[in-house]
Design a protein around this motif. Structure first.
Motif, PDB file in Angstrom:
ATOM      1  N   LYS A 139       0.822  -1.208   0.000  1.00 32.12           N
ATOM      2  CA  LYS A 139       0.000   0.000   0.000  1.00 32.12           C
ATOM      3  C   LYS A 139       0.858   1.260   0.000  1.00 32.12           C
ATOM      4  CE  LYS A 139      -4.049   1.924   0.185  1.00 32.12           C
ATOM      5  NZ  LYS A 139      -4.889   1.886  -0.990  1.00 32.12           N
ATOM      6  N   GLU A 140       1.885   1.287   0.849  1.00 39.70           N
ATOM      7  CA  GLU A 140       2.744   2.464   0.956  1.00 39.70           C
ATOM      8  C   GLU A 140       3.934   2.405  -0.013  1.00 39.70           C
ATOM      9  OE1 GLU A 140       2.685   5.229   3.056  1.00 39.70           O
ATOM     10  OE2 GLU A 140       1.586   4.656   4.856  1.00 39.70           O
ATOM     11  N   ASP A 141       4.222   1.224  -0.561  1.00 36.74           N
ATOM     12  CA  ASP A 141       5.382   0.999  -1.418  1.00 36.74           C
ATOM     13  C   ASP A 141       6.670   1.345  -0.668  1.00 36.74           C
ATOM     14  OD1 ASP A 141       6.863   0.256  -3.646  1.00 36.74           O
ATOM     15  OD2 ASP A 141       6.665   2.216  -4.629  1.00 36.74           O
ATOM     16  N   LEU A 142       6.783   0.754   0.537  1.00 35.25           N
ATOM     17  CA  LEU A 142       7.949   0.998   1.381  1.00 35.25           C
ATOM     18  C   LEU A 142       8.479  -0.325   1.930  1.00 35.25           C
ATOM     19  CD1 LEU A 142       6.670   4.106   3.358  1.00 35.25           C
ATOM     20  CD2 LEU A 142       8.376   4.063   1.516  1.00 35.25           C
ATOM     21  N   GLU A 143       9.729  -0.614   1.609  1.00 33.79           N
ATOM     22  CA  GLU A 143      10.355  -1.867   2.021  1.00 33.79           C
ATOM     23  C   GLU A 143      10.460  -2.010   3.538  1.00 33.79           C
ATOM     24  OE1 GLU A 143      14.941  -1.363   1.356  1.00 33.79           O
ATOM     25  OE2 GLU A 143      13.849   0.159   0.225  1.00 33.79           O
ATOM     26  N   GLN A 144      10.583  -0.891   4.252  1.00 36.27           N
ATOM     27  CA  GLN A 144      10.724  -0.946   5.701  1.00 36.27           C
ATOM     28  C   GLN A 144       9.493  -1.580   6.348  1.00 36.27           C
ATOM     29  OE1 GLN A 144      10.856   1.787   3.805  1.00 36.27           O
ATOM     30  NE2 GLN A 144      12.758   2.860   4.174  1.00 36.27           N
ATOM     31  N   LEU A 145       8.339  -1.367   5.765  1.00 34.97           N
ATOM     32  CA  LEU A 145       7.110  -1.914   6.343  1.00 34.97           C
ATOM     33  C   LEU A 145       7.061  -3.429   6.247  1.00 34.97           C
ATOM     34  CD1 LEU A 145       4.583   0.811   5.214  1.00 34.97           C
ATOM     35  CD2 LEU A 145       5.688   0.523   7.445  1.00 34.97           C
ATOM     36  N   LYS A 146       7.709  -3.986   5.243  1.00 32.56           N
ATOM     37  CA  LYS A 146       7.796  -5.446   5.139  1.00 32.56           C
ATOM     38  C   LYS A 146       8.560  -5.995   6.350  1.00 32.56           C
ATOM     39  CE  LYS A 146       9.416  -8.932   1.835  1.00 32.56           C
ATOM     40  NZ  LYS A 146       9.983  -9.101   0.485  1.00 32.56           N
ATOM     41  N   VAL A 147       9.580  -5.281   6.771  1.00 35.49           N
ATOM     42  CA  VAL A 147      10.370  -5.684   7.933  1.00 35.49           C
ATOM     43  C   VAL A 147       9.511  -5.593   9.195  1.00 35.49           C
ATOM     44  CG1 VAL A 147      12.407  -5.137   9.324  1.00 35.49           C
ATOM     45  CG2 VAL A 147      12.513  -4.922   6.824  1.00 35.49           C
ATOM     46  N   LEU A 148       8.881  -4.430   9.395  1.00 37.75           N
ATOM     47  CA  LEU A 148       8.094  -4.212  10.614  1.00 37.75           C
ATOM     48  C   LEU A 148       6.880  -5.126  10.692  1.00 37.75           C
ATOM     49  CD1 LEU A 148       8.171  -0.311  10.867  1.00 37.75           C
ATOM     50  CD2 LEU A 148       9.523  -1.970  12.166  1.00 37.75           C
ATOM     51  N   GLU A 149       6.148  -5.270   9.593  1.00 35.93           N
ATOM     52  CA  GLU A 149       4.933  -6.081   9.644  1.00 35.93           C
ATOM     53  C   GLU A 149       5.233  -7.555   9.875  1.00 35.93           C
ATOM     54  OE1 GLU A 149       0.611  -6.631   7.478  1.00 35.93           O
ATOM     55  OE2 GLU A 149       2.088  -5.344   6.541  1.00 35.93           O
ATOM     56  N   ASN A 150       6.444  -7.972   9.532  1.00 34.87           N
ATOM     57  CA  ASN A 150       6.836  -9.356   9.792  1.00 34.87           C
ATOM     58  C   ASN A 150       7.453  -9.526  11.179  1.00 34.87           C
ATOM     59  OD1 ASN A 150       6.353 -11.355   7.526  1.00 34.87           O
ATOM     60  ND2 ASN A 150       7.079  -9.558   6.406  1.00 34.87           N
ATOM     61  N   GLY A 151       7.379  -8.475  12.015  1.00 35.91           N
ATOM     62  CA  GLY A 151       7.782  -8.598  13.411  1.00 35.91           C
ATOM     63  C   GLY A 151       9.242  -8.339  13.711  1.00 35.91           C
ATOM     64  N   TYR A 152      10.007  -7.860  12.744  1.00 37.83           N
ATOM     65  CA  TYR A 152      11.417  -7.563  12.983  1.00 37.83           C
ATOM     66  C   TYR A 152      11.570  -6.128  13.473  1.00 37.83           C
ATOM     67  CZ  TYR A 152      12.341 -11.866  10.433  1.00 37.83           C
ATOM     68  OH  TYR A 152      12.371 -13.166  10.032  1.00 37.83           O
ATOM     69  N   LYS A 153      12.653  -5.880  14.215  1.00 41.83           N
ATOM     70  CA  LYS A 153      12.899  -4.542  14.759  1.00 41.83           C
ATOM     71  C   LYS A 153      13.932  -3.797  13.921  1.00 41.83           C
ATOM     72  CE  LYS A 153      11.683  -4.861  19.535  1.00 41.83           C
ATOM     73  NZ  LYS A 153      11.559  -3.679  20.316  1.00 41.83           N
ATOM     74  N   MET A 154      13.717  -2.470  13.853  1.00 43.34           N
ATOM     75  CA  MET A 154      14.642  -1.570  13.172  1.00 43.34           C
ATOM     76  C   MET A 154      15.099  -0.496  14.136  1.00 43.34           C
ATOM     77  SD  MET A 154      13.054  -0.347   9.700  1.00 43.34           S
ATOM     78  CE  MET A 154      12.246  -1.481   8.679  1.00 43.34           C
ATOM     79  N   LYS A 155      16.379  -0.347  14.291  1.00 42.04           N
ATOM     80  CA  LYS A 155      16.938   0.725  15.114  1.00 42.04           C
ATOM     81  C   LYS A 155      17.086   1.966  14.241  1.00 42.04           C
ATOM     82  CE  LYS A 155      18.706   2.229  18.952  1.00 42.04           C
ATOM     83  NZ  LYS A 155      17.926   2.374  20.153  1.00 42.04           N
ATOM     84  N   VAL A 156      16.667   3.103  14.777  1.00 46.03           N
ATOM     85  CA  VAL A 156      16.703   4.353  14.024  1.00 46.03           C
ATOM     86  C   VAL A 156      17.546   5.362  14.800  1.00 46.03           C
ATOM     87  CG1 VAL A 156      15.306   6.238  13.093  1.00 46.03           C
ATOM     88  CG2 VAL A 156      14.397   3.907  13.100  1.00 46.03           C
TER      89      VAL A 156
END
Length: 185
Positions: A139-156
């Motif tokens: 929907k957003e065309d953003l690769e980061q959301l694939k990471v988050l929606e699959n339960g992985y964490k991202m440090k920012v």
């Protein structure tokens, strides 16, 4: 500076201001796949992001954000990010986030823009490639959301950096004007 792209016009422009260009496959859908296709290493730029990942053993990915300029608030080519109190990504969007009832930019809120610089664990790139596309990502065309929606964490990490991105052809003109105004090659 190293730029990875599959677009000849972007490559030509970037070479014009002295960037090293790596041409990646047109089949790459996003930056994560470009890194898997052609790993990019530029320690001077990503040192803090790599350290953030190393210091966050529960994260598989790290990235940088900076303050969002009001003029970019509603530009869908500028990816916005919200983070939690521990510096982990909560969500990314092409729309203004957090959005408020007035529909206007709140000049007192510290909105963040994603800079597009990533650090991944090599093992995770293999996992990422095999994850199926998901609704938020599509929907957003953003690769980061694939990471988050699959339960992985991202440090920012937040950095002080004036963001100059090339997401659409009009951005090339802005970069050229910026460089001319500062007498840069």
């Amino acid at each position: 500076m190293v730029v990875a792209t599959d677009d000849d016009k972007i490559a030509e422009c970037c070479r014009g201001f002295g960037a090293d260009v790596i041409m990646t496959s047109e089949s790459c859908q996003n930056g994560a796949e470009r890194c898997r296709d052609e790993p990019l290493i530029e320690p001077e730029i990503i040192d803090g992001i790599v350290k953030a990942l190393q210091c966050s053993p529960d994260a598989v990915f790290s990235t940088a954000v900076t303050s969002l300029k009001a003029e970019d608030a509603f530009n869908p080519n500028r990816v916005k990010c919200v983070i939690d109190n521990l510096g982990y990504a909560i969500y990314y969007s092409r729309g203004l986030i957090p959005f408020n009832k007035s529909g206007k930019v709140n000049s007192n809120f510290p909105y963040l823009i994603h800079l597009g610089i990533h650090s991944y664990y090599a093992e995770f790139l293999k996992i990422y490639h095999n994850l199926p596309p998901i609704p938020l990502q599509l929907k957003e065309d953003l690769e980061q959301l694939k990471v988050l929606e699959n339960g992985y964490k991202m440090k920012v990490i937040k950095v002080e950096h004036e963001a100059h991105r090339v997401d659409v052809p009009e951005d090339v003109e802005k970069i050229e004007r910026y460089m001319r105004d500062r007498n840069l090659p």
